[in-house]
Design a protein around this motif. Structure first.
Motif, short mmCIF file in Angstrom:
data_model
loop_
_atom_site.label_atom_id
_atom_site.label_comp_id
_atom_site.label_asym_id
_atom_site.label_seq_id
_atom_site.Cartn_x
_atom_site.Cartn_y
_atom_site.Cartn_z
N ARG A 202 51.40 42.34 27.58
CA ARG A 202 51.96 42.75 28.71
C ARG A 202 51.03 42.45 29.83
O ARG A 202 51.54 42.79 31.09
N ILE A 203 49.92 41.91 29.50
CA ILE A 203 49.05 41.59 30.43
C ILE A 203 48.80 40.13 30.87
O ILE A 203 48.78 39.26 29.95
N ILE A 204 48.51 40.00 32.20
CA ILE A 204 48.27 38.59 32.58
C ILE A 204 46.78 38.57 33.50
O ILE A 204 46.69 39.41 34.34
N ILE A 205 45.69 37.97 32.89
CA ILE A 205 44.47 38.14 33.58
C ILE A 205 44.29 36.77 34.46
O ILE A 205 44.37 35.81 34.03
N SER A 206 44.16 37.05 35.85
CA SER A 206 44.03 36.07 36.79
C SER A 206 42.75 36.25 37.63
O SER A 206 42.13 37.20 37.65
N SER A 207 42.42 35.03 38.07
CA SER A 207 40.95 35.03 39.05
C SER A 207 40.99 33.69 39.58
O SER A 207 41.43 32.77 39.08
N PHE A 208 40.27 33.95 40.69
CA PHE A 208 39.97 32.73 41.63
C PHE A 208 38.74 32.15 41.10
O PHE A 208 38.34 30.91 41.20
N ASN A 209 37.84 32.89 40.07
CA ASN A 209 36.74 32.18 39.31
C ASN A 209 37.37 31.93 38.02
O ASN A 209 37.68 32.55 36.96
N HIS A 210 37.66 30.57 38.00
CA HIS A 210 38.18 29.97 36.93
C HIS A 210 37.30 29.81 35.54
O HIS A 210 37.86 29.74 34.50
N TYR A 211 35.86 29.78 35.78
CA TYR A 211 35.04 30.07 34.57
C TYR A 211 35.13 31.41 33.92
O TYR A 211 35.40 31.37 32.39
N SER A 212 35.44 32.45 34.74
CA SER A 212 35.94 34.03 34.29
C SER A 212 37.21 33.65 33.18
O SER A 212 37.42 34.35 32.24
N ALA B 110 45.75 33.20 33.89
CA ALA B 110 46.33 32.42 34.89
C ALA B 110 45.30 32.11 36.02
O ALA B 110 45.21 33.17 36.81
N PRO B 111 44.92 30.93 36.40
CA PRO B 111 44.08 30.77 37.45
C PRO B 111 44.90 30.94 38.80
O PRO B 111 45.96 30.47 39.10
#
Length: 242
Positions: free
Chosen positions: A133-143, A157-158
């Motif tokens: 149920r979780i989506i991990i997103s970030s502007f830090n695409h390396y992360s 999801a970037p």
């Protein structure tokens, strides 16, 4: 049907990234919530958007300089009378066990590289059994790539501000199952092509009626909005279509 994610909870009417805003988002019949995480000085994951506490709380200073017990004393409710603490991610995940909401966790590690943030977030998500149920997103695409390597079962999801050429190709290359673009940076055609190539599209932050109509009309995967009540009302107009 396009899903509705409440941006920092129901932040149009309640203090952003607080338990109050998340509970109200559920009452507003959102399909999910979006929240931001940072790390305290003693390594606790807390839910707050800015790197500093100044804008949204009664305090001043960088989150990375606060101990968890001290940051909890601040009042994060700037939209009401009742005192609200900055939630820990554990507290939110514990609450998510009581409902069916999805949750987009945005790692705020673009300006400050929080050591071990990815491991800590993934460990908690697994502890509460919420990987699906979780989506991990970030502007830090390396992360984002690192998260995928640590936990391929959790969707990544970037985030983008600008438009990107053939975003589905990029997403596939970093094993992301979705993208979270700024809504104005994606044309109808690109949204449709991306979804047809098996990549979920969840634009942010969609608050104007016209923008909601555009994305519901396209049957976009989801929208991320400050106002889930308005989004729910507008979406109803599209639900009866074949």
């Amino acid at each position: 049907m396009t899903q509705i994610f409440a941006h920092r909870g129901y932040s149009a009417s309640f203090a952003e990234n607080t338990m109050g805003a998340f509970v109200e988002a559920e009452k507003a019949r959102a399909d999910g919530i979006e929240l931001d995480v940072q790390l305290t000085k003693d390594g606790e994951i807390v839910v707050i958007h800015d790197e500093k506490v100044d804008r949204t709380t009664s305090g001043k200073g960088f989150i990375k300089d606060f101990l968890y017990k001290d940051i909890r004393k601040l009042n994060a409710n700037n939209k009401g009378v009742k005192k609200e603490s900055i939630p820990s991610l554990s507290e939110v995940l514990e609450w998510l066990k009581t409902n069916k909401l999805q949750c987009n966790i945005e790692l705020k590690n673009g300006l400050i590289t929080y050591e071990g943030m990815e491991e800590k977030v993934i460990q908690l998500v697994r502890k509460y059994g919420l990987s699906d149920r979780i989506i991990i997103s970030s502007f830090n695409h390396y992360s984002i790539v690192y998260c995928y390597r640590l936990a391929p079962e959790i969707e990544t999801a970037p985030l983008f501000i600008e438009g990107i050429y053939m975003p589905w190709i990029y997403s596939q290359s970093i094993k992301a199952k979705g993208i979270h673009p700024k809504h104005s940076a994606m044309s109808d055609n690109i949204i449709i092509n991306t979804m047809e190539n098996g990549i979920a599209v969840r634009p942010y932050t969609v608050n104007k009626d016209a923008d909601m109509h555009r994305l519901f009309n396209l049957n976009c995967t989801a929208i991320i909005t400050d106002d889930p009540v308005k989004a729910f009302k507008i979406r109803k107009q599209y639900e009866k279509r074949p």
